[in-house]
Design a protein around this motif. Structure first.
Motif, PDB file in Angstrom:
ATOM      1  N   PHE A 278       0.794  -1.231   0.000  1.00 48.64           N
ATOM      2  CA  PHE A 278       0.000   0.000   0.000  1.00 48.64           C
ATOM      3  C   PHE A 278       0.826   1.280   0.000  1.00 48.64           C
ATOM      4  CE2 PHE A 278      -2.822  -3.218   2.025  1.00 48.64           C
ATOM      5  CZ  PHE A 278      -3.766  -3.276   1.016  1.00 48.64           C
ATOM      6  N   GLY A 279       2.086   1.208   0.406  1.00 42.83           N
ATOM      7  CA  GLY A 279       2.938   2.388   0.362  1.00 42.83           C
ATOM      8  C   GLY A 279       2.316   3.573   1.070  1.00 42.83           C
ATOM      9  N   HIS A 280       2.180   4.686   0.346  1.00 41.42           N
ATOM     10  CA  HIS A 280       1.624   5.912   0.924  1.00 41.42           C
ATOM     11  C   HIS A 280       0.117   6.044   0.672  1.00 41.42           C
ATOM     12  CE1 HIS A 280       5.591   7.251   2.008  1.00 41.42           C
ATOM     13  NE2 HIS A 280       6.011   7.073   0.766  1.00 41.42           N
ATOM     14  N   ARG A 281      -0.525   4.971   0.226  1.00 43.42           N
ATOM     15  CA  ARG A 281      -1.976   5.007   0.032  1.00 43.42           C
ATOM     16  C   ARG A 281      -2.644   5.073   1.413  1.00 43.42           C
ATOM     17  NH1 ARG A 281       0.420   2.243  -3.977  1.00 43.42           N
ATOM     18  NH2 ARG A 281      -0.440   2.409  -6.102  1.00 43.42           N
TER      19      ARG A 281
ATOM     20  N   LYS B 193     -10.411   3.664  -5.352  1.00 42.76           N
ATOM     21  CA  LYS B 193     -10.108   4.766  -6.254  1.00 42.76           C
ATOM     22  C   LYS B 193      -9.253   4.231  -7.405  1.00 42.76           C
ATOM     23  CE  LYS B 193      -9.801   8.107  -2.436  1.00 42.76           C
ATOM     24  NZ  LYS B 193      -8.888   9.021  -1.704  1.00 42.76           N
ATOM     25  N   PRO B 194      -9.206   4.922  -8.543  1.00 42.15           N
ATOM     26  CA  PRO B 194      -8.260   4.542  -9.591  1.00 42.15           C
ATOM     27  C   PRO B 194      -6.841   4.499  -9.037  1.00 42.15           C
ATOM     28  CG  PRO B 194      -9.836   6.122 -10.438  1.00 42.15           C
ATOM     29  CD  PRO B 194     -10.075   6.043  -8.948  1.00 42.15           C
ATOM     30  N   GLU B 195      -6.101   3.464  -9.422  1.00 43.31           N
ATOM     31  CA  GLU B 195      -4.758   3.167  -8.937  1.00 43.31           C
ATOM     32  C   GLU B 195      -4.754   2.701  -7.484  1.00 43.31           C
ATOM     33  OE1 GLU B 195      -2.860   6.988 -10.450  1.00 43.31           O
ATOM     34  OE2 GLU B 195      -1.502   5.474 -11.288  1.00 43.31           O
TER      35      GLU B 195
ATOM     36  N   GLN C 171      -0.233  -7.423  -9.721  1.00 44.27           N
ATOM     37  CA  GLN C 171       1.052  -6.801  -9.452  1.00 44.27           C
ATOM     38  C   GLN C 171       2.078  -7.794  -8.909  1.00 44.27           C
ATOM     39  OE1 GLN C 171       1.567  -3.340 -10.101  1.00 44.27           O
ATOM     40  NE2 GLN C 171      -0.402  -3.688 -11.109  1.00 44.27           N
ATOM     41  N   GLN C 172       1.638  -8.619  -7.961  1.00 44.49           N
ATOM     42  CA  GLN C 172       2.588  -9.527  -7.319  1.00 44.49           C
ATOM     43  C   GLN C 172       1.838 -10.632  -6.588  1.00 44.49           C
ATOM     44  OE1 GLN C 172       5.616  -7.311  -5.339  1.00 44.49           O
ATOM     45  NE2 GLN C 172       6.759  -9.080  -4.614  1.00 44.49           N
TER      46      GLN C 172
ATOM     47  N   GLU D  71      -4.095  -4.130  -8.693  1.00 47.74           N
ATOM     48  CA  GLU D  71      -4.292  -2.682  -8.781  1.00 47.74           C
ATOM     49  C   GLU D  71      -5.452  -2.367  -9.712  1.00 47.74           C
ATOM     50  OE1 GLU D  71      -0.871  -0.014  -8.563  1.00 47.74           O
ATOM     51  OE2 GLU D  71      -1.589   0.911 -10.443  1.00 47.74           O
ATOM     52  N   LYS D  72      -6.233  -1.370  -9.331  1.00 47.65           N
ATOM     53  CA  LYS D  72      -7.301  -0.866 -10.190  1.00 47.65           C
ATOM     54  C   LYS D  72      -6.699   0.178 -11.127  1.00 47.65           C
ATOM     55  CE  LYS D  72     -11.759   1.574 -10.025  1.00 47.65           C
ATOM     56  NZ  LYS D  72     -12.859   2.026  -9.143  1.00 47.65           N
ATOM     57  N   PRO D  73      -6.731  -0.057 -12.428  1.00 43.11           N
ATOM     58  CA  PRO D  73      -6.123   0.917 -13.351  1.00 43.11           C
ATOM     59  C   PRO D  73      -6.922   2.201 -13.420  1.00 43.11           C
ATOM     60  CG  PRO D  73      -7.258  -0.817 -14.572  1.00 43.11           C
ATOM     61  CD  PRO D  73      -7.308  -1.210 -13.116  1.00 43.11           C
ATOM     62  N   LYS D  74      -6.315   3.225 -14.005  1.00 39.37           N
ATOM     63  CA  LYS D  74      -6.993   4.504 -14.150  1.00 39.37           C
ATOM     64  C   LYS D  74      -8.287   4.351 -14.946  1.00 39.37           C
ATOM     65  CE  LYS D  74      -3.003   7.593 -13.810  1.00 39.37           C
ATOM     66  NZ  LYS D  74      -2.214   8.656 -14.508  1.00 39.37           N
ATOM     67  N   ARG D  75      -8.228   3.475 -15.944  1.00 36.17           N
ATOM     68  CA  ARG D  75      -9.399   3.168 -16.747  1.00 36.17           C
ATOM     69  C   ARG D  75      -9.564   1.671 -16.831  1.00 36.17           C
ATOM     70  NH1 ARG D  75      -8.723   7.255 -21.974  1.00 36.17           N
ATOM     71  NH2 ARG D  75      -8.788   9.223 -20.792  1.00 36.17           N
ATOM     72  N   LYS D  76     -10.796   1.188 -16.744  1.00 37.91           N
ATOM     73  CA  LYS D  76     -11.030  -0.256 -16.792  1.00 37.91           C
ATOM     74  C   LYS D  76     -10.652  -0.786 -18.155  1.00 37.91           C
ATOM     75  CE  LYS D  76     -14.304  -3.831 -15.472  1.00 37.91           C
ATOM     76  NZ  LYS D  76     -15.581  -4.132 -14.807  1.00 37.91           N
TER      77      LYS D  76
END
Length: 214
Positions: free
Chosen positions: A35-38, A135-137, A183-184, A205-210
């Motif tokens: 999740f990093g900085h999410r 959310k996207p990404e 992703q992994q 990951e949810k891409p910016k666009r499906k």
């Protein structure tokens, strides 16, 4: 989520919660890597509350969804900081008010040891709902078990909890159909040394666009 499974967690909440508090199901380093900085995280299947507590300690703004009322109460007894952060409900929510309120709300979803408690004909819907809540990404860290022994012909253990056998191919197909991008993947031995039991953790990951099919 399977109703008999929820009933089992209500009935034996203290036993399960104590077990889950005794060891990390997912290493905290993996949570940070995933999740990093999410900042805004949803924990689906709160259980003992230990994972939510670890998210808070790491600086995340975390909310939790848990179908068992008794497990929720047990989690609050041991982790008072979770007060006001828990909602009762079982995924798939199927147009519940929570689902409407949580549309595109979260940067990350942590869903550990839940998908295998959902009947196969409802697993796709569950993943699609998680996609909608991100959310996207945004990212989904999904953990499931396989090779679980001691189940009866209906896939239930001695507590009457239901377990669907989910292969890696099935998980990847379900997630891809929902719109996620892999992703992994990690594979881990069981923390409580149950023979043959393997845990797989998938990061999507949810891409910016499906992405369009095909």
């Amino acid at each position: 989520m399977d109703p008999k499974t929820i009933e089992a967690y209500d009935t034996h909440a203290s036993v399960f919660a104590a077990r889950y508090r005794s060891g990390d199901r997912v290493p905290v380093e993996r949570l940070k890597l995933a999740f990093g900085h999410r900042a805004h995280i949803l924990d689906i299947g709160v259980g003992s509350g230990v994972d939510m507590a670890r998210f808070l300690e790491a600086g995340y703004d975390v909310r939790g969804l848990e179908p068992s009322q008794v497990l929720m109460e047990t989690a609050l007894e041991h982790f008072p900081r979770l007060q006001g952060r828990l909602s009762q409900g079982a995924i798939p929510l199927q147009e519940d008010e929570l689902l409407q309120r949580w549309q595109s709300r979260f940067d990350g979803i942590f869903c550990s040891a839940v998908l295998m408690h959902i009947a196969p004909d409802r697993q796709q819907l569950a993943l699609e709902e998680m996609y909608r809540m991100l959310k996207p990404e945004g990212r989904l860290l999904l953990t499931v078990s396989s090779n679980r022994s001691g189940l009866d012909e209906q896939g239930r253990d001695e507590y009457q909890r239901y377990y669907a056998e989910l292969s890696e191919e099935q998980v990847l197909e379900l997630s891809q159909n929902a719109g996620f991008v892999q992703q992994q993947t990690w594979h881990d031995a069981d923390k409580w040394h149950r023979v043959g039991l393997v845990w797989a953790s998938y990061l999507f990951e949810k891409p910016k666009r499906k992405l369009s099919a095909g």
